[in-house]
Design a protein around this motif. Structure first.
Motif, PDB file in Angstrom:
ATOM      1  N   GLY A  11       0.797  -1.212   0.000  1.00  0.00           N
ATOM      2  CA  GLY A  11       0.000   0.000   0.000  1.00  0.00           C
ATOM      3  C   GLY A  11       0.829   1.261   0.000  1.00  0.00           C
ATOM      4  O   GLY A  11       2.053   1.244  -0.094  1.00  0.00           O
ATOM      5  N   ARG A  12       0.143   2.364   0.150  1.00  0.00           N
ATOM      6  CA  ARG A  12       0.749   3.686   0.006  1.00  0.00           C
ATOM      7  C   ARG A  12       1.414   4.133   1.296  1.00  0.00           C
ATOM      8  O   ARG A  12       0.841   4.035   2.375  1.00  0.00           O
ATOM      9  CB  ARG A  12      -0.342   4.680  -0.404  1.00  0.00           C
ATOM     10  CG  ARG A  12       0.115   6.126  -0.532  1.00  0.00           C
ATOM     11  CD  ARG A  12      -1.014   7.003  -1.043  1.00  0.00           C
ATOM     12  NE  ARG A  12      -2.211   6.865  -0.226  1.00  0.00           N
ATOM     13  CZ  ARG A  12      -2.411   7.529   0.912  1.00  0.00           C
ATOM     14  NH1 ARG A  12      -1.480   8.344   1.389  1.00  0.00           N
ATOM     15  NH2 ARG A  12      -3.540   7.383   1.587  1.00  0.00           N
ATOM     16  N   GLU A  13       2.629   4.644   1.181  1.00  0.00           N
ATOM     17  CA  GLU A  13       3.318   5.210   2.344  1.00  0.00           C
ATOM     18  C   GLU A  13       2.498   6.371   2.910  1.00  0.00           C
ATOM     19  O   GLU A  13       1.951   7.175   2.157  1.00  0.00           O
ATOM     20  CB  GLU A  13       4.711   5.706   1.958  1.00  0.00           C
ATOM     21  CG  GLU A  13       5.703   4.588   1.700  1.00  0.00           C
ATOM     22  CD  GLU A  13       5.940   3.720   2.918  1.00  0.00           C
ATOM     23  OE1 GLU A  13       6.010   4.260   4.043  1.00  0.00           O
ATOM     24  OE2 GLU A  13       6.047   2.494   2.752  1.00  0.00           O
ATOM     25  N   ILE A  22      -4.735  -8.477   3.189  1.00  0.00           N
ATOM     26  CA  ILE A  22      -3.743  -7.613   2.549  1.00  0.00           C
ATOM     27  C   ILE A  22      -4.322  -7.001   1.271  1.00  0.00           C
ATOM     28  O   ILE A  22      -4.213  -5.788   1.036  1.00  0.00           O
ATOM     29  CB  ILE A  22      -2.455  -8.395   2.244  1.00  0.00           C
ATOM     30  CG1 ILE A  22      -1.744  -8.779   3.548  1.00  0.00           C
ATOM     31  CG2 ILE A  22      -1.522  -7.581   1.347  1.00  0.00           C
ATOM     32  CD1 ILE A  22      -0.580  -9.736   3.362  1.00  0.00           C
ATOM     33  N   ARG A  23      -4.938  -7.829   0.461  1.00  0.00           N
ATOM     34  CA  ARG A  23      -5.495  -7.353  -0.812  1.00  0.00           C
ATOM     35  C   ARG A  23      -6.557  -6.279  -0.595  1.00  0.00           C
ATOM     36  O   ARG A  23      -6.514  -5.194  -1.191  1.00  0.00           O
ATOM     37  CB  ARG A  23      -6.090  -8.535  -1.577  1.00  0.00           C
ATOM     38  CG  ARG A  23      -6.667  -8.176  -2.933  1.00  0.00           C
ATOM     39  CD  ARG A  23      -7.104  -9.415  -3.676  1.00  0.00           C
ATOM     40  NE  ARG A  23      -8.104 -10.186  -2.939  1.00  0.00           N
ATOM     41  CZ  ARG A  23      -7.870 -11.353  -2.367  1.00  0.00           C
ATOM     42  NH1 ARG A  23      -6.661 -11.901  -2.406  1.00  0.00           N
ATOM     43  NH2 ARG A  23      -8.832 -12.005  -1.724  1.00  0.00           N
ATOM     44  N   GLU A  24      -7.523  -6.554   0.271  1.00  0.00           N
ATOM     45  CA  GLU A  24      -8.638  -5.629   0.471  1.00  0.00           C
ATOM     46  C   GLU A  24      -8.210  -4.354   1.199  1.00  0.00           C
ATOM     47  O   GLU A  24      -8.637  -3.249   0.850  1.00  0.00           O
ATOM     48  CB  GLU A  24      -9.761  -6.321   1.239  1.00  0.00           C
ATOM     49  CG  GLU A  24     -10.428  -7.450   0.483  1.00  0.00           C
ATOM     50  CD  GLU A  24     -11.035  -6.978  -0.827  1.00  0.00           C
ATOM     51  OE1 GLU A  24     -11.636  -5.882  -0.849  1.00  0.00           O
ATOM     52  OE2 GLU A  24     -10.885  -7.698  -1.838  1.00  0.00           O
ATOM     53  N   LEU A  25      -7.379  -4.500   2.221  1.00  0.00           N
ATOM     54  CA  LEU A  25      -6.967  -3.330   2.992  1.00  0.00           C
ATOM     55  C   LEU A  25      -6.066  -2.415   2.175  1.00  0.00           C
ATOM     56  O   LEU A  25      -6.216  -1.186   2.205  1.00  0.00           O
ATOM     57  CB  LEU A  25      -6.277  -3.766   4.279  1.00  0.00           C
ATOM     58  CG  LEU A  25      -7.177  -4.437   5.318  1.00  0.00           C
ATOM     59  CD1 LEU A  25      -6.331  -5.083   6.417  1.00  0.00           C
ATOM     60  CD2 LEU A  25      -8.165  -3.439   5.923  1.00  0.00           C
ATOM     61  N   ALA A  26      -5.123  -2.983   1.440  1.00  0.00           N
ATOM     62  CA  ALA A  26      -4.230  -2.156   0.624  1.00  0.00           C
ATOM     63  C   ALA A  26      -5.013  -1.444  -0.473  1.00  0.00           C
ATOM     64  O   ALA A  26      -4.782  -0.257  -0.749  1.00  0.00           O
ATOM     65  CB  ALA A  26      -3.109  -3.005   0.031  1.00  0.00           C
TER      66      ALA A  26
END
Length: 301
Positions: free
Chosen positions: A23-25, A47-51
C-alpha cells in the motif's frame, strides 16, 4: 495496484524477520501477525482488500515460518522481540497502527503487551482465534472427554515431529477437521493446507512445545489499548470458551465477536468479516490517535 516493499528486520537476538509492506506510504497502518504453521500468505485476503482500500498493510513471517529463517530461540519473549523490531522498522516515531494477531500471532500481541514499542505504536488490537493458556488441555481436536488422557494425546498429535508430506485428499480432510469449520469451502481448505504443509518441520515442532506450555494470563492484563476478540464457534484448536476469558482479562475489550460455524482459520474462512473488523478499528482509533487529547477521551481510548 498497491505497491509492495520487502525488508529483512533484525530482532534482538539476531534473528532475521521477513516483512512486507503493502500500500501507500503514509496511509493508515495495519500490522498483521500470523499464527503457528502459517505465513504472510495466510493474510492474503486482508492484505489485498486493505491495501486496495487505502491502508498501509505491514505483514511479517514469524521466525521459522514463511521466509523468516528457522532460529534456535523459540520463546514468547522472542515473539515479543520480533514484533517490537517490526514496529520500530516500519513505523515512524510515534506513529500508531491497528495490530491484528491470529492464533500464535494473538499470543505474540499478548506477550508484547507491556513493551515500550507496543505502547508507542499500537492504537488498537484485533485478537483472532487465540488464547492465553491451557491450549493443549482445552483443545477439542481429540474428540474424547477432557482430562489427562485427552491432553496427552493432543500434545502428541500437535507436537509430532513427523513430516506432513504433500497435500493430499486425506491430509485436506484431516486439516479441515482439526482447524476449520464443517462448511469451509474446498478453496479455503486448499489454501490453508498448502500454507500449513509448507511450514518447516523443525519450526512446527519447536513452536508446538512453546504453545503447549503457554502462560500469558498476566500479560493479557497489560494490553492497555482498545481490543476486539474474535472467536469461531467451531474452533477446535482454541475453543470459543477461551475467548470470554481473554475478553474479561483485557483492560479495554470493546467487543467479543463470535463467528457461527467458523473454525480456527478465521481470516481465511471468514475473510470479509475479519477484514471488516480491522477496518472498523482503523476508523474508530487511528484518526483519533492522531488527534487531540479531547478526541481520545471522547472515543474512550
Amino acid at each position: 495496484m498497491s505497491t509492495v516493499r520487502e525488508l529483512s528486520v533484525g530482532s534482538a537476538d539476531g534473528a532475521r524477520i521477513h516483512v512486507e509492506v503493502h500500500g501507500r506510504e503514509g496511509a493508515p497502518a495495519v500490522v498483521l501477525a500470523h499464527g503457528w504453521t502459517c505465513s504472510i500468505s495466510f493474510w492474503a485476503a486482508q492484505i489485498r482488500e486493505l491495501a486496495a482500500g487505502g491502508h498501509r498493510v505491514i505483514a511479517y513471517d514469524q521466525r521459522g515460518h514463511g521466509r523468516s529463517p528457522v532460529h534456535a530461540t523459540c520463546t514468547t519473549t522472542a515473539l515479543a522481540d520480533d514484533l517490537e523490531a517490526v514496529l520500530a522498522a516500519t513505523l515512524a516515531p510515534g506513529e500508531r497502527a491497528v495490530l491484528a494477531g491470529h492464533s500464535m500471532g494473538g499470543m505474540t500481541v499478548m506477550a508484547a503487551a507491556g513493551r515500550p514499542g507496543v505502547r508507542e505504536h499500537v492504537a488498537a488490537v484485533l485478537l483472532c482465534n487465540t488464547g492465553s493458556s491451557r491450549l493443549t488441555a482445552e483443545s477439542t481436536v481429540v474428540p474424547i472427554r477432557a482430562g489427562r488422557l485427552r491432553t496427552w494425546i493432543t500434545g502428541r498429535i500437535l507436537g509430532s515431529r513427523a513430516p506432513l508430506g504433500p497435500v493430499t485428499p486425506v491430509s485436506r480432510r484431516i486439516l479441515k477437521y482439526a482447524t476449520m469449520g464443517p462448511r469451509s469451502s474446498p478453496e479455503a481448505v486448499e489454501v490453508c493446507a498448502r500454507i500449513v504443509h509448507a511450514c518447516p518441520r523443525r519450526a512446527r515442532y519447536a513452536w508446538s512445545r512453546v504453545l503447549a506450555e503457554l502462560q500469558l494470563d498476566d500479560a493479557v492484563r497489560e494490553l492497555n489499548v482498545p481490543a476486539v476478540v474474535l472467536a469461531g464457534t467451531a474452533d477446535r484448536m482454541t475453543p470459543p470458551a477461551q475467548a470470554p476469558a481473554v475478553a474479561a482479562a483485557l483492560p479495554h475489550c470493546t467487543e467479543l465477536v463470535e463467528l457461527p460455524g467458523i473454525g480456527h482459520m478465521g481470516p481465511v474462512e471468514a475473510a470479509e468479516r475479519v477484514t471488516a473488523q480491522v477496518q472498523a478499528l482503523v476508523r474508530a482509533y487511528l484518526d483519533v490517535a492522531a488527534g487531540s487529547s479531547d478526541e481520545l477521551k471522547e472515543a474512550g481510548a
